[in-house]
Design a protein around this motif. Structure first.
Motif, PDB file in Angstrom:
ATOM      1  N   GLU A  62      43.398  34.206  33.792  1.00  0.00           N
ATOM      2  CA  GLU A  62      42.086  33.994  33.174  1.00  0.00           C
ATOM      3  C   GLU A  62      41.202  33.214  34.159  1.00  0.00           C
ATOM      4  OE1 GLU A  62      42.627  32.337  29.248  1.00  0.00           O
ATOM      5  OE2 GLU A  62      40.467  32.037  29.003  1.00  0.00           O
ATOM      6  N   SER A  85      40.285  35.495  37.210  1.00  0.00           N
ATOM      7  CA  SER A  85      39.319  36.564  36.904  1.00  0.00           C
ATOM      8  C   SER A  85      37.925  35.967  36.712  1.00  0.00           C
ATOM      9  CB  SER A  85      39.755  37.377  35.676  1.00  0.00           C
ATOM     10  OG  SER A  85      39.899  36.563  34.543  1.00  0.00           O
ATOM     11  N   MET A  86      37.863  34.762  36.144  1.00  0.00           N
ATOM     12  CA  MET A  86      36.573  34.071  36.051  1.00  0.00           C
ATOM     13  C   MET A  86      36.051  33.752  37.454  1.00  0.00           C
ATOM     14  SD  MET A  86      34.217  33.035  34.108  1.00  0.00           S
ATOM     15  CE  MET A  86      34.714  32.805  32.397  1.00  0.00           C
ATOM     16  N   ILE A 111      36.485  35.470  40.134  1.00  0.00           N
ATOM     17  CA  ILE A 111      35.903  36.687  40.730  1.00  0.00           C
ATOM     18  C   ILE A 111      34.462  36.848  40.256  1.00  0.00           C
ATOM     19  CG2 ILE A 111      36.049  39.213  40.895  1.00  0.00           C
ATOM     20  CD1 ILE A 111      39.047  38.969  40.395  1.00  0.00           C
ATOM     21  N   LEU A 112      34.253  36.634  38.955  1.00  0.00           N
ATOM     22  CA  LEU A 112      32.904  36.800  38.389  1.00  0.00           C
ATOM     23  C   LEU A 112      31.910  35.804  38.979  1.00  0.00           C
ATOM     24  CD1 LEU A 112      33.866  37.388  34.632  1.00  0.00           C
ATOM     25  CD2 LEU A 112      33.112  39.111  36.282  1.00  0.00           C
ATOM     26  N   GLN A 165      34.824  40.505  46.208  1.00  0.00           N
ATOM     27  CA  GLN A 165      35.841  41.401  46.773  1.00  0.00           C
ATOM     28  C   GLN A 165      37.011  40.595  47.334  1.00  0.00           C
ATOM     29  OE1 GLN A 165      35.547  44.617  46.433  1.00  0.00           O
ATOM     30  NE2 GLN A 165      37.196  45.418  47.737  1.00  0.00           N
ATOM     31  N   ALA A 201      38.986  39.168  44.403  1.00  0.00           N
ATOM     32  CA  ALA A 201      39.808  40.181  43.731  1.00  0.00           C
ATOM     33  C   ALA A 201      41.053  40.502  44.554  1.00  0.00           C
ATOM     34  CB  ALA A 201      38.988  41.449  43.486  1.00  0.00           C
ATOM     35  N   LEU A 202      40.871  40.585  45.861  1.00  0.00           N
ATOM     36  CA  LEU A 202      42.023  40.853  46.738  1.00  0.00           C
ATOM     37  C   LEU A 202      43.013  39.683  46.692  1.00  0.00           C
ATOM     38  CD1 LEU A 202      43.464  42.627  48.829  1.00  0.00           C
ATOM     39  CD2 LEU A 202      42.049  41.570  50.623  1.00  0.00           C
ATOM     40  N   MET A 244      43.521  37.599  44.268  1.00  0.00           N
ATOM     41  CA  MET A 244      44.237  37.637  42.996  1.00  0.00           C
ATOM     42  C   MET A 244      45.309  38.720  42.994  1.00  0.00           C
ATOM     43  SD  MET A 244      42.792  37.917  39.127  1.00  0.00           S
ATOM     44  CE  MET A 244      42.439  39.612  39.110  1.00  0.00           C
ATOM     45  N   SER A 270      44.109  43.834  38.543  1.00  0.00           N
ATOM     46  CA  SER A 270      43.460  43.349  39.769  1.00  0.00           C
ATOM     47  C   SER A 270      43.369  44.478  40.797  1.00  0.00           C
ATOM     48  CB  SER A 270      44.181  42.124  40.339  1.00  0.00           C
ATOM     49  OG  SER A 270      45.521  42.416  40.641  1.00  0.00           O
ATOM     50  N   ILE A 284      40.397  46.552  39.858  1.00  0.00           N
ATOM     51  CA  ILE A 284      39.110  46.002  40.324  1.00  0.00           C
ATOM     52  C   ILE A 284      38.850  46.445  41.761  1.00  0.00           C
ATOM     53  CG2 ILE A 284      37.796  43.896  40.821  1.00  0.00           C
ATOM     54  CD1 ILE A 284      39.474  42.474  38.668  1.00  0.00           C
ATOM     55  N   LEU A 285      39.889  46.378  42.590  1.00  0.00           N
ATOM     56  CA  LEU A 285      39.739  46.753  44.003  1.00  0.00           C
ATOM     57  C   LEU A 285      39.390  48.235  44.165  1.00  0.00           C
ATOM     58  CD1 LEU A 285      42.733  44.762  45.544  1.00  0.00           C
ATOM     59  CD2 LEU A 285      40.301  44.180  45.705  1.00  0.00           C
ATOM     60  N   GLN A 300      32.498  44.987  39.223  1.00  0.00           N
ATOM     61  CA  GLN A 300      31.995  43.906  38.376  1.00  0.00           C
ATOM     62  C   GLN A 300      32.398  44.139  36.914  1.00  0.00           C
ATOM     63  OE1 GLN A 300      30.553  41.307  39.700  1.00  0.00           O
ATOM     64  NE2 GLN A 300      29.733  40.215  37.906  1.00  0.00           N
ATOM     65  N   ALA A 305      36.148  43.504  36.596  1.00  0.00           N
ATOM     66  CA  ALA A 305      36.476  42.075  36.624  1.00  0.00           C
ATOM     67  C   ALA A 305      36.139  41.425  35.281  1.00  0.00           C
ATOM     68  CB  ALA A 305      35.735  41.370  37.759  1.00  0.00           C
ATOM     69  N   MET A 315      38.722  42.482  32.682  1.00  0.00           N
ATOM     70  CA  MET A 315      39.972  41.749  32.841  1.00  0.00           C
ATOM     71  C   MET A 315      39.840  40.320  32.318  1.00  0.00           C
ATOM     72  SD  MET A 315      42.177  41.080  36.225  1.00  0.00           S
ATOM     73  CE  MET A 315      42.896  39.495  36.367  1.00  0.00           C
ATOM     74  N   ASN A 316      38.701  39.711  32.582  1.00  0.00           N
ATOM     75  CA  ASN A 316      38.483  38.341  32.126  1.00  0.00           C
ATOM     76  C   ASN A 316      38.480  38.261  30.594  1.00  0.00           C
ATOM     77  OD1 ASN A 316      36.004  36.020  31.617  1.00  0.00           O
ATOM     78  ND2 ASN A 316      37.808  35.458  32.784  1.00  0.00           N
ATOM     79  N   ALA A 335      42.052  38.699  29.374  1.00  0.00           N
ATOM     80  CA  ALA A 335      42.832  37.475  29.622  1.00  0.00           C
ATOM     81  C   ALA A 335      42.511  36.430  28.557  1.00  0.00           C
ATOM     82  CB  ALA A 335      42.540  36.933  31.027  1.00  0.00           C
ATOM     83  N   TYR A 336      41.242  36.310  28.219  1.00  0.00           N
ATOM     84  CA  TYR A 336      40.836  35.353  27.180  1.00  0.00           C
ATOM     85  C   TYR A 336      41.474  35.716  25.839  1.00  0.00           C
ATOM     86  CZ  TYR A 336      37.827  32.522  24.169  1.00  0.00           C
ATOM     87  OH  TYR A 336      37.369  31.620  23.240  1.00  0.00           O
TER      88      TYR A 336
END
Lengths: 296, 296
Positions: A124, A127-128, A130-131, A137, A140-141, A143, B127, B130-131, B137, B140, B143-144, B147-148
């Protein structure tokens, strides 16, 4: 205390503060699980893995703030693995670092859920990140790499092979597999995350991975050595637990002297590779040497 | 079998195939853990959550391929939660869907590690998505959100409150909290992921979340009803387990008739909201009605 020890103490406190900033608030009907997670996260330790994220990023001149959520996530993943490892159905440990383990305080059910909660919260948090990142990028990689190193091809794979071979004679290949996956994988993940967040090229990430592999294996052999030579006071956990559990280790297979020599070899390789990267690697180098030659 | 049932069967098989495509290969020294994970993933079930990801994305005209890794991740998260819930220290169930539970087959230690492996692999899969995504975006954010919804403010929070109140008298607020977090949260996550991956605006995501909350709560009350009215053959698990465990449920607090009325209310609200979104929601609507009024 020499200069490095003072510096290490200060930087450990700095790393710990960052990790604590990501600890969830203890509130709501589910408060007990959050308390159990924070109890586990705040139970001390060297904070090695988040420190390696930060110091590797610093070596390559990355933006520190990019590392913060990953440092917290790294420690959450490491901590969940300890909480689950300590469960009655696993290693059945009631003490770690001189403190009661999570399930010993909160019960076995909460031990399982606290571990799950920490693992989930790591993702969690990432991923936050990344945002919010300036470089989504890269984040994300980073992670993805950490997920790989924490999973069945990394730490969980190593734990599995460790568990199914408990109380069995093991050959050196099996021991190496366990060391590489159970211990080295997360150290690799930590250093690679730092490098990736700093935006280095693939070649440098690979070198960093190789450094971390050597550090991880040396670290684990040293752990086996310390199990024989350490004392309860120094380690905060019962000594000779490996022998009592009839565990094959580097020490039982190769003897203390050869094991010590191997620690030296891996250590030297790691340091040489680190120096080949250039940059100000003084602190990282001392950290690696300190870790590998630790007495507790 | 009517038209919808035929269609549902076909679409379930389609969803299952996608999930299976993401199952890890059973190889390496750690093979046993991968077998345990795949055993859990392939033990059947309605595949409701990945189906909701896909059908919600379809409702908004999203690109199906964007959903695939999230569908697999969704089912991995749902499955890990069942594997850990079934452990001796939790619900201690030896059977689920008429099959032996994971720890019953592979041992308690592997049950813990297989759950951890599934949770971690869910995030590894997302993840990577995302790549590879055309819309990183969106991926991501999806996923967030998941996860929450899977964590301490969602499913794990609900499990916690469920566990600590086991064999205790519960009031309706506590039961609602458990239903909302333990069951509804992942259904919310599934539908929101579908909507986000399709690129809809925040307002639509919120409506989708509200639909899912209503579906989730109705689903859980129906579960409580089925525990009283179902048979072993229909459910594939022992009936009256709630009563045996002295569990307070909607049925014990409100009675069967009132519980059935509440299922109708939540169901109607979900369907009305769904229709307000426009688009071809026929299949989703029938799916929701079917799920809520299921007899097993």
């Amino acid at each position: 205390m020499n200069n490095f020890d003072t510096e290490l103490k200060e930087r450990t406190a700095y790393v710990e503060k960052i990790v604590y900033d990501y600890c969830p608030k203890e509130e709501g009907l589910q408060k007990i699980i959050i308390e159990a997670m924070n109890y586990s996260l705040k139970a001390g330790g060297k904070r090695l893995r988040p420190m390696l994220v930060l110091e590797t990023l610093r070596l390559f001149g990355g933006d520190e703030k990019e590392a913060y959520p990953f440092m917290a996530a790294m420690e959450m993943i490491h901590t969940y693995s300890l909480v689950h490892d300590d469960l009655p159905a696993m290693d059945n440990d009631m003490y770690r670092r001189g403190k009661k383990t999570t399930h010993a305080v909160y019960g076995e059910d909460m031990g399982i859920l606290a571990g799950d909660g920490l693992l989930n919260m790591a993702y969690e948090t990432m991923s936050m990140a990344i945002l919010k990142s300036k470089y989504p990028q890269r984040a994300a990689l980073a992670m993805n790499i950490l997920a790989y190193k924490a999973g069945i091809y990394g730490m969980i794979g190593g734990q599995t092979v460790d568990v199914i071979n408990e109380n069995k004679e093991k050959d050196i290949d099996t021991i190496n597999f366990i060391h590489k996956l159970k211990t080295a994988a997360l150290i690799e993940g930590a250093m690679m995350v730092g490098a990736i967040l700093a935006g280095v090229d693939e070649q440098a990430v690979e070198t960093v991975e190789e450094i971390a592999t050597n550090v991880g294996i040396a670290f684990q052999i040293q752990d086996d050595i310390l199990d024989v030579t350490g004392t309860l006071e120094e380690l905060g956990k019962p000594v000779l637990s490996d022998e009592k559990n009839n565990k094959t280790t580097y020490v039982t297979l190769k003897g203390i002297d050869e094991s010590k020599r191997l620690v030296e070899d891996y250590s030297e390789k790691a340091v040489n590779l680190l120096e080949s990267l250039g940059g100000d690697s003084e602190f990282l180098k001392n950290l690696i040497i300190k870790l590998i030659n630790r007495v507790k």
